[in-house]
Design an enzyme around this catalytic site. Structure first.
Site, PDB file in Angstrom:
ATOM      1  N   HIS A   1      37.390  38.315  37.569  1.00  0.00           N
ATOM      2  CA  HIS A   1      38.268  37.593  38.504  1.00  0.00           C
ATOM      3  C   HIS A   1      39.304  36.782  37.729  1.00  0.00           C
ATOM      4  CE1 HIS A   1      35.710  39.017  41.591  1.00  0.00           C
ATOM      5  NE2 HIS A   1      34.709  38.190  41.360  1.00  0.00           N
TER       6      HIS A   1
ATOM      7  N   ASP B   1      41.029  45.521  43.698  1.00  0.00           N
ATOM      8  CA  ASP B   1      39.605  45.852  43.570  1.00  0.00           C
ATOM      9  C   ASP B   1      39.270  46.248  42.138  1.00  0.00           C
ATOM     10  OD1 ASP B   1      37.008  46.232  44.365  1.00  0.00           O
ATOM     11  OD2 ASP B   1      37.371  48.136  45.382  1.00  0.00           O
TER      12      ASP B   1
ATOM     13  N   LEU C   1      60.808  36.293  48.158  1.00  0.00           N
ATOM     14  CA  LEU C   1      59.577  37.000  48.520  1.00  0.00           C
ATOM     15  C   LEU C   1      58.605  36.094  49.289  1.00  0.00           C
ATOM     16  CD1 LEU C   1      57.728  39.584  47.845  1.00  0.00           C
ATOM     17  CD2 LEU C   1      56.831  38.177  45.996  1.00  0.00           C
TER      18      LEU C   1
END
Ligand code: FPP
Length: 244
Positions: free
Chosen positions: A37, A20, A131
């Site tokens: 972004h 955020d 991962l």
């Protein structure tokens, strides 16, 4: 601080992140929100690399919520374009690092180009054993829970399930995160202290970590700080300290 300064245990198996503050980061610089972004991509690379290095097995990133569709069309379009291009440009690096990409959310609601790129990238990295990087896209936890209820009910109607089988363990197999352990640690950046419809079922016992750092400024050190903080928590799961 580097990974040398963290204990080897406990390393959370699953870390979830609400990324955020991109818009505020851009605004502070007099830039358009989309710039925030764009600058949110490098922290993703850093966090993926650090998570893999310290031995986290699952990393789940809240990249686009169901509610984010209500943002101005220009911003939504820019995010979708960014998403498609980042997936395409990063897939080979993910693959080289043995990372398996996966997605959760209402994927058919995404533009077809994004869906295609995601499908290709998930398939290409599908057998990797390091991962698991999961992107939550067009995702909200209430949507996920309702979808699970619909699927479960359909299975009851088709006699594949009985109402008496309904337990936490059977139900969670109907969630988007089936086969993943619940996150032990959830990080939210930018100073907001909310869950915002993210993994509501799965976060029941998760340690929550909030930092003022805006997502585009988040990096390896911030991720390691969150893990060190997690390692100092006492997780009681309803028991007393003495029972642990
Ligand atoms: C929240 O900041 C961030 C988002 C809604 C989008 C997250 C997207 C990225 C980090 C970039 C691309 C992602 C991928 C997976 C390639 P905000 O816009 O809500 O910030 P604000 O609260 O300051 O307005």
């Amino acid at each position: 601080m580097t990974d040398q300064s963290i204990s080897t245990s406990p390393i959370p198996q699953h870390v979830a992140i609400i990324m955020d503050g991109n818009g505020r980061w851009a605004k502070q610089r007099g830039e358009q929100r989309v710039k925030g972004h764009q600058n949110g991509v490098q922290p993703i690379r850093d966090v993926v690399e650090t998570a893999a290095k310290v031995g986290v097995k699952y990393l789940t990133l809240y990249a686009f919520s169901t509610e984010n569709w209500t943002r101005p069309k220009d911003e939504v379009d820019a995010l979708m374009t960014l998403l498609a291009s980042v997936i395409e440009s990063e897939v080979s690096t993910l693959h080289k690092n043995n990372v398996r990409l996966s997605v959760i959310g209402d994927i058919p609601s995404l533009p077809s180009e994004v869906q295609m790129k995601l499908q290709e990238a998930c398939k290409f990295t599908g057998t990797n054993t390091g991962l698991t990087l999961t992107l939550a896209l067009s995702y909200s936890a209430r949507w996920e829970i309702l979808e699970a209820i619909k699927k479960y009910t359909t299975d009851i109607l088709n006699k594949k399930r009985d109402i008496h089988d309904l337990t936490e363990n059977t139900f969670k197999q109907y969630l988007e995160t089936a086969n993943m352990p619940d996150p032990e640690l959830m990080i939210r950046t930018s100073g907001e202290q909310r869950i915002s419809n993210f993994l509501l079922w799965q976060l029941a016992y998760t340690e929550l970590y909030f930092t003022e750092v805006l997502w585009p400024d988040f990096g390896e050190k911030d991720f390691i700080d969150a893990i060190i903080d997690f390692q100092q928590r006492e997780r009681r799961f309803g028991k007393t300290s003495e029972q642990l």
